[in-house]
Design an enzyme around this catalytic site. Structure first.
Site, PDB file in Angstrom:
ATOM      1  N   GLU A 171      32.930 117.257 -75.060  1.00  0.00           N
ATOM      2  CA  GLU A 171      34.346 117.333 -74.706  1.00  0.00           C
ATOM      3  C   GLU A 171      35.189 116.492 -75.666  1.00  0.00           C
ATOM      4  O   GLU A 171      34.808 115.368 -75.991  1.00  0.00           O
ATOM      5  CB  GLU A 171      34.548 116.860 -73.257  1.00  0.00           C
ATOM      6  N   ARG A 192      29.417 117.832 -64.444  1.00  0.00           N
ATOM      7  CA  ARG A 192      29.353 117.395 -65.834  1.00  0.00           C
ATOM      8  C   ARG A 192      28.714 118.503 -66.657  1.00  0.00           C
ATOM      9  O   ARG A 192      27.773 119.168 -66.214  1.00  0.00           O
ATOM     10  CB  ARG A 192      28.529 116.116 -65.981  1.00  0.00           C
ATOM     11  N   HIS A 242      38.668 120.125 -68.124  1.00  0.00           N
ATOM     12  CA  HIS A 242      38.245 118.957 -67.337  1.00  0.00           C
ATOM     13  C   HIS A 242      39.433 118.376 -66.563  1.00  0.00           C
ATOM     14  O   HIS A 242      39.749 117.183 -66.668  1.00  0.00           O
ATOM     15  CB  HIS A 242      37.620 117.890 -68.237  1.00  0.00           C
TER      16      HIS A 242
END
Length: 309
Positions: free
Chosen positions: A256, A227, A274
């Site tokens: 994000e 993360r 991601h």
């Protein structure tokens, strides 16, 4: 007969409606579901990486399940949910191998300068006299932060490519063959490549601090498939610009989607949006677990993959 109602919270999860609409009255939070639906909704479908909106939960009197589509659930306060009488499910052990594959791809892309080679070839920069020289992976020291399923899968891959592996985490794991460092700073100092594979929570926000980055050093590669919040992103960017950190290969970011302009002039980076765990096979398995958990909840049966901590 009234069908169960569910509310999908994040807009990027909207494709799930194709799997759920035949069984449930499905609403999307981004569409502004009608007020009269509040009393009908029995489950929320969420991306566990995002904070759970407690005000929303408290507006749904018959809510009984928080169904995380994802394996990660760092945005969900499990204890608070339990106090509210809410069950929580997720999708464990479906994409850790894929995430580890991606971590290895990031290492290869960065250390072997694959993206640079691609760009130079396409730009006509490949001549008989030109050649990109890179270091070998053999003998590179890989430090893994967090030795859960992803970390262990990364270790297997790195060792197969002749790299040596050590690790650090808050709890000892005597059954692991790899050596555990005395501290995170020691791990960074003794590593050429530092891979972040730890589960995120409030206790490890900014764990990869300026001190850790400094210990990794001007030849070090920082890889993050966990993360973004675990890394002090501003400190990392400053270190890359100043040459105090050698390289960074990142699949996750502090915010994000990350602002692309933030990275325009940051050197020696490989960035992916991601996607480490986003394989077709993993997503299919996540969909199946979501369907199983929703069906079990509304049938009053044991949940397939409940979260208890």
């Amino acid at each position: 007969m009234t069908r169960p109602a569910i509310l999908i919270v994040q807009p990027h999860l909207h494709p799930l409606r194709g799997f759920l609409d035949s069984t449930y009255d499905t609403y999307g939070l981004w569409e502004g579901p009608p007020a009269e639906a509040a009393a009908q909704i029995g489950a929320l479908v969420v991306d566990g990486a995002y904070p759970l909106d407690r005000r929303l939960v408290e507006q749904l009197p018959n809510l009984g399940l928080i169904a995380c589509f994802t394996a990660g659930h760092d945005g969900i306060d499990i204890r608070w949910c339990r106090e509210k009488g809410l069950a929580v499910t997720h999708a464990p052990a479906v994409n850790h191998e894929d995430v580890a594959d991606h971590a290895l791809a990031l290492i290869l892309a960065a250390r072997r300068e694959i993206i640079r080679g691609d760009r130079e070839l396409r730009a006509g920069g490949w001549t008989p006299d030109s050649r990109i020289l890179t270091g070998s992976l053999k003998g590179q020291r890989v430090g893994i932060v967090g030795m859960g399923a992803i970390g262990q899968a990364v270790a297997v891959r790195c060792e197969a490519l002749r790299m040596t592996v050590s690790w650090w985490g808050p709890r000892a794991k005597p059954d692991l063959p790899q050596e555990r460092a005395d501290s995170l700073v020691d791990l960074a100092r003794d590593s050429d490549i530092l891979v972040i594979a730890a589960r995120a929570d409030d206790s490890n926000r900014g764990l990869i601090s300026q001190e850790v980055i400094q210990a990794l050093g001007s030849q070090g590669l920082l890889v993050n498939v966990a993360r973004g919040q675990i890394v002090d992103e501003a400190a990392m960017i400053a270190a890359l610009r100043a040459g105090r950190l050698g390289q960074a290969a990142l699949d996750v970011f502090e915010t994000e989607p990350t602002d692309p302009t933030r990275w325009v002039d940051v050197p020696n980076t490989v960035l992916t949006p991601h996607t480490a765990g986003a394989t077709r096979e993993a997503v299919q398995a996540m969909v199946m677990l979501l369907i199983q958990n929703l069906a079990a909840h509304f049938a009053g049966k044991p949940l397939a993959t409940p979260l208890t901590e």
